[in-house]
Write a protein that holds these residues in place. Sequence first.
Motif, mmCIF file in Angstrom:
data_model
loop_
_atom_site.group_PDB
_atom_site.id
_atom_site.type_symbol
_atom_site.label_atom_id
_atom_site.label_comp_id
_atom_site.label_asym_id
_atom_site.label_seq_id
_atom_site.Cartn_x
_atom_site.Cartn_y
_atom_site.Cartn_z
ATOM 1 N N HIS A 85 0.965 -1.320 0.012
ATOM 2 C CA HIS A 85 0.070 -0.095 -0.020
ATOM 3 C C HIS A 85 0.723 1.133 -0.015
ATOM 4 O O HIS A 85 0.195 2.369 -0.572
ATOM 5 C CB HIS A 85 -0.857 -0.130 1.134
ATOM 6 N N GLY A 86 2.036 1.024 0.577
ATOM 7 C CA GLY A 86 3.162 2.308 0.555
ATOM 8 C C GLY A 86 3.692 2.312 -1.023
ATOM 9 O O GLY A 86 4.372 3.327 -1.157
ATOM 10 N N GLY A 87 3.566 1.473 -1.627
ATOM 11 C CA GLY A 87 4.192 1.737 -3.184
ATOM 12 C C GLY A 87 5.449 1.067 -3.211
ATOM 13 O O GLY A 87 6.079 1.191 -4.474
ATOM 14 N N ALA A 88 6.134 0.446 -2.331
ATOM 15 C CA ALA A 88 7.533 -0.107 -2.616
ATOM 16 C C ALA A 88 6.914 -1.587 -3.080
ATOM 17 O O ALA A 88 8.124 -2.133 -3.627
ATOM 18 C CB ALA A 88 8.193 -0.216 -1.112
ATOM 19 N N ILE A 89 6.028 -2.390 -2.960
ATOM 20 C CA ILE A 89 5.797 -3.248 -3.550
ATOM 21 C C ILE A 89 4.837 -3.352 -4.614
ATOM 22 O O ILE A 89 3.848 -2.600 -4.398
ATOM 23 C CB ILE A 89 5.560 -4.500 -2.351
ATOM 24 N N TYR A 90 5.129 -3.963 -5.799
ATOM 25 C CA TYR A 90 4.320 -3.580 -7.062
ATOM 26 C C TYR A 90 3.302 -4.959 -7.261
ATOM 27 O O TYR A 90 3.188 -5.916 -6.687
ATOM 28 C CB TYR A 90 5.141 -3.704 -8.296
ATOM 29 N N GLY A 91 2.455 -4.649 -8.103
ATOM 30 C CA GLY A 91 1.745 -5.658 -8.791
ATOM 31 C C GLY A 91 0.302 -6.159 -7.982
ATOM 32 O O GLY A 91 -0.399 -5.177 -7.487
ATOM 33 N N ALA B 236 13.304 -9.379 -1.094
ATOM 34 C CA ALA B 236 13.893 -8.770 -1.788
ATOM 35 C C ALA B 236 13.074 -8.804 -3.349
ATOM 36 O O ALA B 236 12.856 -7.815 -4.191
ATOM 37 C CB ALA B 236 15.255 -9.026 -1.994
ATOM 38 N N GLU B 237 12.522 -10.169 -3.280
ATOM 39 C CA GLU B 237 11.787 -10.247 -4.706
ATOM 40 C C GLU B 237 10.554 -9.535 -4.717
ATOM 41 O O GLU B 237 10.185 -9.024 -5.616
ATOM 42 C CB GLU B 237 11.484 -11.901 -4.318
ATOM 43 N N LEU B 238 9.683 -9.352 -3.336
ATOM 44 C CA LEU B 238 8.818 -8.521 -3.697
ATOM 45 C C LEU B 238 8.812 -7.041 -3.875
ATOM 46 O O LEU B 238 8.141 -6.371 -4.370
ATOM 47 C CB LEU B 238 8.048 -8.585 -2.361
ATOM 48 N N TYR B 239 10.086 -6.620 -3.329
ATOM 49 C CA TYR B 239 10.650 -5.426 -3.772
ATOM 50 C C TYR B 239 11.122 -5.211 -5.145
ATOM 51 O O TYR B 239 11.653 -4.203 -5.611
ATOM 52 C CB TYR B 239 11.700 -4.882 -2.790
ATOM 53 N N GLY B 240 11.317 -6.196 -5.797
ATOM 54 C CA GLY B 240 11.689 -6.119 -7.213
ATOM 55 C C GLY B 240 13.150 -6.196 -7.510
ATOM 56 O O GLY B 240 13.628 -5.713 -8.369
ATOM 57 N N ARG B 241 13.991 -6.480 -6.484
ATOM 58 C CA ARG B 241 15.316 -6.361 -6.481
ATOM 59 C C ARG B 241 16.206 -7.354 -7.186
ATOM 60 O O ARG B 241 15.703 -8.445 -7.045
ATOM 61 C CB ARG B 241 16.007 -5.974 -5.005
ATOM 62 N N GLU B 242 17.207 -7.232 -7.303
ATOM 63 C CA GLU B 242 18.119 -8.172 -8.096
ATOM 64 C C GLU B 242 18.670 -9.257 -7.036
ATOM 65 O O GLU B 242 18.876 -10.358 -7.528
ATOM 66 C CB GLU B 242 19.475 -7.411 -8.229
ATOM 67 N N GLU C 209 12.350 -6.945 9.764
ATOM 68 C CA GLU C 209 12.876 -5.612 9.584
ATOM 69 C C GLU C 209 13.954 -5.871 8.919
ATOM 70 O O GLU C 209 14.245 -4.888 8.048
ATOM 71 C CB GLU C 209 12.934 -5.027 11.108
ATOM 72 N N GLU C 210 14.884 -6.661 9.418
ATOM 73 C CA GLU C 210 16.010 -7.049 8.664
ATOM 74 C C GLU C 210 15.730 -7.487 7.168
ATOM 75 O O GLU C 210 16.654 -6.980 6.233
ATOM 76 C CB GLU C 210 16.731 -8.280 9.138
ATOM 77 N N ALA D 39 16.224 -5.909 1.563
ATOM 78 C CA ALA D 39 15.600 -5.477 0.204
ATOM 79 C C ALA D 39 15.758 -4.007 -0.105
ATOM 80 O O ALA D 39 16.172 -3.774 -1.234
ATOM 81 C CB ALA D 39 14.113 -5.633 0.406
ATOM 82 N N LYS D 40 15.553 -3.113 0.803
ATOM 83 C CA LYS D 40 15.841 -1.852 0.526
ATOM 84 C C LYS D 40 17.164 -1.476 0.126
ATOM 85 O O LYS D 40 17.401 -0.563 -0.691
ATOM 86 C CB LYS D 40 15.243 -0.831 1.694
#
Lengths: 322, 320
Positions: A30-36, A83-89, A298-299, A304-305
Amino acid sequence: MQPSPERQREMLRQMQTIRRFEERASDDYHGGAIYGVVHCYIGEEAVAVGVCSTLNRDDQIISTHRGHGHCIAKGADLNRMMAELYGRETGYCKGKGGSMHIADFGIGMLGANGIVAGGIAIVTGAGLAAQLDGKGRVAVSFFGDGASNAGPFHESLNIAAAWKLPVIFVCENNLYAAQTSAAETHAQEDIAARAHGYGIPGVIVDGNDVLAVHGAAAKAVARARAGEGPTLIECKTYRWRRHTERVNQPDFRPEHEIEVWLKKDPIARLVAHLKSQQGQLTDAEWQEMDRQVLRGIEEAVGFAKSSPFPKPEAALEDVFAS
Amino acid sequence: MREITYAQASLEAFAEEMRRDPKVFHMSTDAPQPLVKEFGPTRVRATPIAESALTGMAIGAAGSGYRPIVDWRMVTFCFVAMDQIVNQAAKIHYMFGGQAKFPILYRASVGGGTRLAAQHSQSPYSMFMNLAGLKMILPSTPYDLKGLLKSAIRDDNPVIAFEATRLFGTKGMVPEEDYTLPLGKADIKREGKDITIVALAWAVHESLAAAEALAAEGISVEVIDPRTLVPMDVATIRASVRKTGRLLVADEAGPTCGAAAEISALATEDPATFACLRGPVKRLCGLQVPIPYSPGMEDFVFPDRQKIAAAVRELVRPKS
């Protein structure tokens, strides 16, 4: 046989990890950091944890679009999941999959799947591989009541039964296929009854009682390992949230029904059970466990970030294995 | 070298690869008896008529270290498995970030000419070419079929082998010793200088017959068989068109969004190839209809040697 108190506490930790992971995933969606789209498993944690607590690392499972719980219960790494939810490498799928497509073949997690009933045949094939290998490995298919009406469910149950494949079919009957009530789409309330038609055991279990799920799964796994073939386990459960976390996602479920099921919280139930047993869980221990779980989440978010997004050109990689 | 049929070539390929690699196994409705006899019913499995399950099970077995062969038999029968093909097999390697390999051979007969009417005479390969993540072969001779099937079984990706029903009884020379042919390499079946025909499957044979007739008229035809549809050997096709300056694509599938359209575009969108063109490119395809049963109607639909020769004459010596 009931799992040891230590094992039960571990099961509690996993269930709470699933819940906290998804609460955070929902917030960050909902905050926009995770897509789809994100589908939450909250309320159904006892199914994934109860079943996976009977499996070895090299046993294989396949999941659904609502897959975070199965990943965590099979031992997936929270950092790589988030990290996958965040769309990261650094995500499990290098940012190519997202919430609906997390897999970890290293721990026998053959993937979440965006197609209802899409994974049942695939994991039945893993069961065939296990039978051919002859090392006593088993394969577990998680799917919902919706998938039990689709062709691959019936085709796979028939083949697994005919060939005595070491597969456990776990139906998470949460009473709704997306927004449609099972009462509207099933002539018979109990999906487990269908097992009779394929000549295999069909078991109904309280899907909000992790120890009951564990017991039913342990029996089915033992049967599969012994070469006696598949079992269909129907876990009666309920999802607390809407079908997806999308804004404006309709939810036609009656308020009173939701209230009834909220009172059957599988986590509160295990906490109460452990507290009732002398010396197995104190309030302070439970609070500390939750704090540790939250720290882990949190970790994962921090990991991810701080991870880079994949290069856009990485879209061209992995179309084919080389 | 000895002469064997197209159908024997595939059986030999499977038997040799199963001898070579114990992880290769075969699933189909009605198991092929020569393979059952040699390898037994565990590795050559007779299955229920449940193509969706078989197609999916191959994915799970492949992801667990095996190299399954699933024979859908007629391509018609794989349409009930489209979810497993399109959403699962084609995407699973990519979607999960390349973390596992899925070596699978799916096999399907295609094409008409055997009076089996609309459902059992289809050539729908372009539907699959449009997806990313599947390789596919469409060989026209026993030699090409065997060599490409063996490569397909050894490949670490899902590969679909499309095999032309009406070529099953055709014969050709095939080595007795082990050999493979690389996926993605076209074969120049006949060299020529006036026009390039890129032909697929049965149309290769019709094009070669047309080329022979046209040679007597003083027209020199080059015939190229891509053999593999994905990956397509664009370089060989473009090099030929740059040499001859003319292109005809012959395929018995319908023209709309077809392999022939793709081949035409791949050739002409290349500036260097386009600059060498001496006239328009032509597709000679099956007509855009379901395939009819009655012989006169069915033959009318497909691009045979006479139609190919006529199209070549028109391209090489246009009436102005």
